[in-house]
Structures are given as structure tokens and as C-alpha cells.
Design a protein around this motif. Sequence first.
Motif, PDB file in Angstrom:
ATOM      1  N   GLY A 310       0.853  -1.237  -0.181  1.00  0.00           N
ATOM      2  CA  GLY A 310      -0.041   0.011   0.035  1.00  0.00           C
ATOM      3  C   GLY A 310       0.906   1.138   0.207  1.00  0.00           C
ATOM      4  N   GLU A 313       0.678   6.212   4.336  1.00  0.00           N
ATOM      5  CA  GLU A 313      -0.246   7.094   4.682  1.00  0.00           C
ATOM      6  C   GLU A 313      -0.096   8.505   4.375  1.00  0.00           C
ATOM      7  N   GLU A 352      -6.884   4.298  -4.470  1.00  0.00           N
ATOM      8  CA  GLU A 352      -7.378   3.817  -3.511  1.00  0.00           C
ATOM      9  C   GLU A 352      -6.137   2.724  -2.992  1.00  0.00           C
ATOM     10  N   SER A 353      -5.817   2.957  -1.476  1.00  0.00           N
ATOM     11  CA  SER A 353      -4.769   1.891  -0.886  1.00  0.00           C
ATOM     12  C   SER A 353      -5.047   1.502   0.339  1.00  0.00           C
ATOM     13  N   GLU A 354      -4.696   0.430   0.561  1.00  0.00           N
ATOM     14  CA  GLU A 354      -4.661  -0.085   1.847  1.00  0.00           C
ATOM     15  C   GLU A 354      -3.698  -1.542   2.000  1.00  0.00           C
ATOM     16  N   THR A 358      -3.635  -1.925  -3.439  1.00  0.00           N
ATOM     17  CA  THR A 358      -3.525  -0.668  -4.103  1.00  0.00           C
ATOM     18  C   THR A 358      -4.291  -0.634  -5.434  1.00  0.00           C
TER      19      THR A 358
END
Length: 367
Positions: A310, A313, A352-354, A358
Motif C-alpha cells: 500500500g 499514509e 485507493e490504497s490499503e 492498491t
Amino acid sequence: MRKSASPPAPDAAAADAAYAAFDHLATLVAVVSPEGRCIFANASFEDVLGLSRRSVQRGALFDWFVDAGTLKETVAAVARNEFSTSRMETLLRRPGPGGGDALPVHAIVTQMDGTPHVLLELVEIEQQTRQDREERALEQAKANKELIRNLAHEIKNPLGGIRGAAQLLEMEVESRALTEYTQVIINEADRLQALVDRLLAPHRKPHVVSDVNIHEVCERVRSLIMAEFPKGLKVARDYDVSIPDFRGDREQLIQAVLNIAHNAAQALQPSIAAGDALITLRTRIARQVTLGKQRYRLALELHIQDNGPGVPESIREHIFYPLVSGRDGGSGLGLTLAQTFVQQHQGTIECESEPGRTLFKILIPLP
């Protein structure tokens, strides 16, 4: 005594013709009877629910809402002329496993002249947020372009002087050790010159406009990535082959997709070593899409998805800014250039990423 016949059902084709103009709206629009029967649902409504207009019209429209109590009362009150319009926030239920997911919407209920029916308009709250985000991205991109051009020109002039002075100095010195130092200056000046050229390239390179097949673009990117990472990385394809060609700059789009896919591959290095790295290239058609305040009936939706760690942040909100990189040694220009090239096709890029997923989504209008 003979019972009177029940009123005939409205002609669906006539309703479709009467309200056809609503199909040109990007928002969800339905014409509803006071009891909640769906008389008409526009194309955006069909697209969001993933159902045909006939399927939506077969039941009560209130069935598509998580808690329709307030909406029922509002529709009835507007139909009784207690007030002409009303607004509220509610949840639209979409079909799917386990009852589907709920979509937060802003509902506007309005009277319609000459008919007892009411007009129900739904605005996706996420859509409004996305439009605001796109506007901010466009404004930021314009500011970035101006900043980059000014910075590049300010660097370019003294850089040429430094390189020229180093060359003259190299001609004068006799020591081999000192010549190595002048070569370091010249080589570093050349490296910075190449960086400046990359910064200026998207602003001065003319479009080579032709018919572009997005799957040819994806296949070219896939072959380049697989050549660089032949082991431990799988690049999966999930294509909608019905997507038509469109006018654009093929080389720019290859570069944009390649920059994103290459970033993904770099982030997947630990997974590549373990042999379970995956990048997926997925193409779909999106309908009734608003890009840059303009509505398009059809748009290309290209997903570049990976199963890496990901985006950090700390940089997630700034990844498209120039010189922002989450990797040691990265120039921070790949995503900036990708965004520039896609915007030159009236499109946009979303991320969108986690951890473990990603997704970069490219949207480009289709003819």
C-alpha cells in the motif's frame, strides 16, 4: 353488481418517451407515484443499481432504500401539495450478496406540474466528494505545471554555465585526479539536465493523435513489466473486449500506465522475492460519468491493481505532486507525469490504497 375495472397500467414505452430527457442527467432521477410505484428511472439509476429500467419499475421504489420511512412520508406530503420540494439524506440499497451494499445519497423530492407524480432526484454523496476532489486535483495540476516550468527554466540556465565551465577547466588541468573531478561535475550536470527535460517534456511535446486501443496499450505495458521482472511477478489481465477505440496519444497513455505499473512492481519487491506478487490490469466501461464538470455518456475505466503493502499514509494525499516519492531513489515524477498525460485526454486518475491492495483507476471519456 358488476365491479368497475381497475385502472390500466401506464404504458412503459410512453413513460420512457415522455421522460427521455432525464437520461441525459448524471444524477439519479426517478418519477414516482404517491404510493411509491416507479413510473420511470433514468439511465444513471439503472447504472448505479445494476438493473434494467423494467426491473426497477416492477416494484415499489421504496424497496431500494435501507430505511424508507421518512422518504415515504416526504413523497406523500409533496404529492398532497403540503410543500413543493424537500431534501434529506438516505441510503440507497444496491443488489448484491447479503442484501448488497448501501450507497449514501442526498435525496430531493419535487412536485411535477400537470401530474400527481413526484420527481425524486438522488445525488451520490461520494460523487459530490469525488467532483470536489477532481477540481482540487485540476487546480493543483495547473499550479504544479507553472511551478515546474518556472523551476526548470531557472535551473536550466545556470546548469549550462556550470557544465561549460567544467569542460573549460578540464582542458586546462593536467592532473588525472582533477580530471576525474571535472567529469563528476559534467556527468551530474547532464543528469540534472535530463531531469529538467523530463519536467518540461509533457508541457511542450505535441500530441500524436490517432485511434487508440486500450488493450494494445495494456499489452505493451504488460510485456515491458514482464521483461523487467520475469520471475515472481504475475501480471493478470481482465479485459472488456467490447471497449471501442478512441482518439488519443498512444505513447502518452503507454507511458502513463507504465509509470503506475512500474511503481507497483517496485513496491512489490518483497512479494516478488517470495513469488506471490500480482498486478492486475482491468478494463471496464463506465456510464454517465462526470469528469471536470462535464458529463460523458461512456468512459473507459482502467484499473491497475496490486497486492503490495500500500501507499504510505504520510504521502497518500500528495502522491501526484511532483518530487513526492515513497521509495528511496525515486524521482517522484512518475505519477505526476501519468496524471498530466491522462488529464490531456480529459481524464482523471484516482487512487485507493490499503495494505494488501492498491488500486489506481484511470477514467477517460469515450466517443
